[in-house]
Enzyme design. Structure first.
Site, PDB file in Angstrom:
ATOM      1  CG  ASP A  30       0.882  16.496  30.285  1.00  0.00           C
ATOM      2  OD1 ASP A  30       1.589  17.461  30.655  1.00  0.00           O
ATOM      3  OD2 ASP A  30       0.043  15.957  31.021  1.00  0.00           O
ATOM      4  CD  GLU A  36       0.504  20.897  32.776  1.00  0.00           C
ATOM      5  OE1 GLU A  36       0.037  21.057  33.905  1.00  0.00           O
ATOM      6  OE2 GLU A  36       1.024  19.829  32.399  1.00  0.00           O
ATOM      7  CB  CYS A  84     -15.213   9.311  32.010  1.00  0.00           C
ATOM      8  SG  CYS A  84     -16.462  10.596  32.181  1.00  0.00           S
ATOM      9  CG  ASP A 111       0.638  10.136  31.749  1.00  0.00           C
ATOM     10  OD1 ASP A 111       0.224  10.795  32.718  1.00  0.00           O
ATOM     11  OD2 ASP A 111       1.533   9.284  31.825  1.00  0.00           O
TER      12      ASP A 111
HETATM   13 ZN   LIG Z   1     -16.430  11.518  30.109  1.00  0.00          ZN
END
Ligand SMILES: [Zn+2]
Length: 214
Positions: free
Chosen positions: A30, A114, A186, A195
């Site tokens: 990326d 990307e 998360c 990134d």
């Molecule tokens: Zn997750």
């Protein structure tokens, strides 16, 4: 995902030639403002220090030029100096990009990137200029032909899948992710450089596209 996501893939199922090799080693990559590229391996590739120093020196010489009286002998002399520096930096950048794209094309069978619509990005988002200054688009085309030469693949992934908002471990998509949040956190426990998280998303989607086509 709808068909439109596959409209602009460089990895083209229809145009695969027999000489193409089976891809085993995949890399997700990326663009990053912090260094030029970030990889799904967690590594980064930025311009070497000499390049940054040369850029600083160029800025200095340009300031000097702006202080010279236009048309004067000094002005002409300084103008030449600035032009030479521009050329030098351009060559250093190209050299760096050739070396990096060469080693990636040697080391990997497929590099997933990307699908940057450079024009769209430059028009819309604030980091468009950075991308152009860093010559990321030029770098991708170098990488593309070096992979092609070796019967390897540059796989373009739709921007939707490259989203830095998606957790690369569980797939959950955050509603918001501020640019200042450098670490992707998360609920599933994933804690990753934002990134790198995006590069892993690109890798996963690229692999999926490859399997679909191979
Ligand atoms: Zn997750």
């Amino acid at each position: 995902p709808s068909g439109k996501y596959f409209a602009s893939l460089l990895f083209d199922c229809e145009n695969q030639t027999a000489e193409k090799r089976q891809a085993e080693k995949f890399l997700g990559m990326d663009f990053s403002m912090h260094g030029m590229c970030v990889f799904s391996t967690g590594e980064r590739a930025g311009y070497p220090m000499f390049y940054r120093n040369a850029e600083k020196k160029l800025a200095r010489e340009q300031r000097k030029l702006s202080r010279c009286e236009k048309g004067s002998r000094n002005y002409q002399k300084q103008k030449k100096k600035v032009a030479l520096y521009h050329e030098k930096i351009k060559n250093q950048r190209k050299d760096f990009q050739h070396k990096l794209s060469h080693s990636l094309a040697e080391d990997y069978d497929a590099v997933c990137v990307e699908d940057l619509n450079l024009k769209g990005i430059a028009g819309g988002l604030h980091f468009g200029k950075g991308i152009q200054d860093n010559g990321y688009g030029q770098f991708l085309s170098m990488l593309g032909y070096k992979l092609e030469e070796r019967g390897k693949y540059l796989i373009k992934v739709d921007r939707y899948f490259a989203s830095s908002k998606i957790c690369s471990v569980c797939g959950h998509k955050k509603k918001e992710l501020a640019l200042s949040e450098r670490i992707y956190l998360c609920e599933c426990g994933n804690r990753m450089d934002r990134d790198v998280n995006a590069a892993v998303n690109i890798l996963k989607e690229g692999k999926r596209i490859y399997k679909k086509c191979a």
